[in-house]
Design a protein around this motif. Structure first.
Motif, mmCIF file in Angstrom:
data_model
loop_
_atom_site.group_PDB
_atom_site.id
_atom_site.type_symbol
_atom_site.label_atom_id
_atom_site.label_comp_id
_atom_site.label_asym_id
_atom_site.label_seq_id
_atom_site.Cartn_x
_atom_site.Cartn_y
_atom_site.Cartn_z
ATOM 1 N N ALA A 64 31.278 7.964 13.920
ATOM 2 C CA ALA A 64 30.075 8.173 14.736
ATOM 3 C C ALA A 64 28.868 8.464 13.848
ATOM 4 O O ALA A 64 27.765 7.956 14.091
ATOM 5 N N TYR A 67 27.824 5.297 12.232
ATOM 6 C CA TYR A 67 27.165 4.437 13.225
ATOM 7 C C TYR A 67 25.714 4.867 13.443
ATOM 8 O O TYR A 67 24.814 4.037 13.548
ATOM 9 N N ASP A 68 25.492 6.169 13.493
ATOM 10 C CA ASP A 68 24.160 6.693 13.805
ATOM 11 C C ASP A 68 23.259 6.852 12.588
ATOM 12 O O ASP A 68 22.037 6.746 12.700
ATOM 13 N N SER A 69 23.865 7.137 11.407
ATOM 14 C CA SER A 69 23.051 7.524 10.250
ATOM 15 C C SER A 69 23.308 6.708 8.995
ATOM 16 O O SER A 69 22.547 6.810 8.036
ATOM 17 N N HIS A 220 19.252 3.822 7.168
ATOM 18 C CA HIS A 220 20.720 3.828 7.105
ATOM 19 C C HIS A 220 21.256 3.660 5.688
ATOM 20 O O HIS A 220 22.438 3.921 5.461
ATOM 21 N N ASP A 226 18.945 11.745 8.441
ATOM 22 C CA ASP A 226 19.115 12.525 9.660
ATOM 23 C C ASP A 226 18.963 14.006 9.320
ATOM 24 O O ASP A 226 17.975 14.409 8.708
ATOM 25 N N PRO A 290 26.862 -1.055 14.014
ATOM 26 C CA PRO A 290 25.751 -1.289 14.950
ATOM 27 C C PRO A 290 25.366 -2.751 15.101
ATOM 28 O O PRO A 290 24.753 -3.138 16.107
ATOM 29 N N GLY A 299 28.994 7.101 19.625
ATOM 30 C CA GLY A 299 29.373 6.497 18.353
ATOM 31 C C GLY A 299 30.825 6.712 17.987
ATOM 32 O O GLY A 299 31.367 5.985 17.140
ATOM 33 N N SER A 302 32.894 3.621 18.231
ATOM 34 C CA SER A 302 32.431 2.420 17.527
ATOM 35 C C SER A 302 33.560 1.706 16.785
ATOM 36 O O SER A 302 33.675 0.472 16.858
#
Length: 519
Positions: A64, A67-69, A220, A226, A290, A299, A302
């Motif tokens: 997760a 996926y996000d960062s 990313h 983040d 992503p 996430g 994912s």
């Protein structure tokens, strides 16, 4: 999941149980059960050390974050561990091994009664065991989330399934079963991980590791992203250096189970190299997720969705078997070392009759303790419901409180701190946990760097300063610490070293000598 996928998963479970029963032939005493009598080859010890360091949490919570960062999850997690284990190869790994070889130690905490005193050993044992049972509960939740995503199995049944399977081989096979399962896990993970990497290459192109960053969000590919800062990365480096070199007790067992201190150093260097390279390979598909499964609200799903979209029948089952092996091997590892602590360090103080158990009775007691401990962790996991539990526990609770527990344990091995006695140890432990409680529960808007770093920094400063202000060294402690500087020379040196006193196990009584000659 197809029938072929389920066939692969069932086949994996059968192999795991077979490993447990094969290992049973090697288990005759608690020395076999807990430290394999120092007979684990260095390369197997190194692979086991590496594989015991992470579980299915990587494919849920850390997926997760990836996926996000993006890249930052590798930097603050795997990179810091790899560097920390590399440092520990020279500072800690050989010393853990020599505790077993020279002093017949079977539990990582067993030496603390002589290094400090019995109360210090007990508070570290109780607090560490309480932490571990919650940590393991998070691992059960992680694998149950994956099971639900792949096969729509309810969380409760996923936890029960993996928990019972783990107990089936761990209680009979001890550390040998754990280490051999780690090796099987390594092979399965290699096949499944490479398969996923090739599948992503087929979707995005062979050079996706370089080209994907142009299509991902701009930040990313930043090492710090983040809520991750350079200070947090440095805090994790300090925490992981202690945690993965023995503060996480099951990893100290890997060093203790190698034939010699020099072998333990080699196993640590192998584990360090694996940490620097292999997690990055596993993370590459997660970084690209992503682009393959965009716009996910959660996430944590994912990696599951990407596998379902890209992998053919059979490989999904192999991937799920890899998730199982991650979690089951790590939980088995933790359960074995907690059983060692309870059997060797806690139970004899609480129940004096345990001191007089025969070797066979001690082994039975260890197996019963394993079943109870795993069952309690499963119950905790079931009652949480799973929502947000995994990342909160693994990152915030475990990483933050591991420092105060591990500082006295780890630094007590080093000659530079020979004058640090029980006062420094207890103050370090209590002060670190107090600061964690204040930062985590009272201070509003505390950063993750503060939550993770301040407790460990407090413990470290208190341990060093109190050791300088109130030195408590003595000849017995000096002898113990000095004995950890070199490997035994032949059988004579190992035999001549006095085993640690069996605190709480009866005056003047020693168990049969279970040491093996140094190689």
């Amino acid at each position: 999941m197809s029938a072929l996928d389920w066939t692969v998963v069932v086949g994996y479970f059968l192999v795991v149980v077979a490993i447990g029963w094969w290992s049973k032939k090697r288990i005759h005493t608690i020395a076999d059960f807990f430290v394999a009598r120092g007979q684990i080859p260095w390369w197997l010890s190194g692979i086991s050390h590496h594989m015991s360091g992470y579980s299915a949490v990587m494919f849920v919570a850390f997926a997760a974050v990836a996926y996000d960062s993006g890249l930052t999850v590798y930097v603050w997690w795997a990179l810091t561990i790899g560097l920390g284990v590399g440092v520990g190869a020279f500072l800690f790994a050989p010393r853990w091994n020599r505790l077993r070889a020279k002093h017949d130690v079977k539990s990582p905490l067993e030496y603390l009664a002589r290094r400090y005193n019995l109360p210090t050993q007990q508070v570290l044992a109780y607090s560490g065991a309480a932490l571990k049972v919650v940590d393991i509960a998070a691992k059960w939740v992680a694998i149950s989330v994956l099971l639900k995503g792949f096969a729509d199995i309810p969380l409760e049944w996923g936890i029960i399934l993996t928990g019972v399977a783990t107990m089936a081989y761990m209680t009979v096979g001890g550390l040998w079963a754990d280490v051999l399962t780690d090796m099987g896990q390594f092979v399965i993970q290699a096949v499944a991980g490479v398969a996923m990497l090739i599948a992503v290459m087929g979707e995005l192109g062979v050079g996706f590791a370089w080209t994907m960053w142009e299509d991902l969000p701009a930040d990313h590919n930043d090492p710090v992203n983040d809520n991750v800062t350079t200070v947090l990365v440095l805090a994790f480096l300090l925490v992981k250096t202690f945690e993965y070199n023995g503060g996480m007790w099951n990893l100290a067992q890997r060093y203790m189970a190698a034939p010699t201190g020099s072998d333990a150093r080699r196993s640590a260097l192998l584990s360090s190299g694996l940490w620097l390279v292999w997690p990055f390979i596993l993370f590459l598909p997660m970084f690209a997720a992503p682009l393959i499964v965009p716009n996910l609200d959660n996430g944590e799903e994912s990696y599951i969705q990407m596998a379902q979209e890209l992998l053919p029948a059979g490989l999904i089952g192999l991937l799920l078997a890899g998730f199982f092996s991650h979690t089951m091997a790590m939980v088995a590892s933790d359960s074995n070392v907690i059983t060692a602590v309870i059997t060797r360090d806690i139970a004899p103080v609480l129940v004096p009759k345990v001191r007089r158990l025969t070797e066979r009775a001690q082994l039975t007691f260890a197996r019963i303790t394993t079943v109870i401990f795993v069952s309690v962790s499963m119950l905790i996991a079931i009652t949480t419901g799973g929502e947000g539990f995994v990342l909160d526990v693994v990152v915030d609770l475990v990483a933050a409180t591991m420092g105060p527990i591990s500082i006295p344990l780890m630094l007590g091995l080093l000659p530079w701190f020979r004058r640090n006695g029980p006062t420094a140890a207890i103050a370090s432990w209590a002060g670190g946990l107090a600061v964690w409680y204040v930062v985590f529960y009272i201070v509003e808007d505390a950063s993750q760097a503060q939550v993770v770093g301040l407790p460990l920094l407090t413990s470290l400063v208190l341990y060093i300063v109190i050791g300088l202000v109130k030195p408590e060294g003595n000849d017995e402690r000096d002898t113990l610490i000095d004995s950890l500087s070199t490997d035994p020379v032949g059988t004579g040196s190992a035999a001549a070293s006095a085993p640690l006193p069996e605190q709480g196990r009866g005056e003047g009584r020693q168990e049969p000598d279970e040491r093996v000659p140094a190689r």
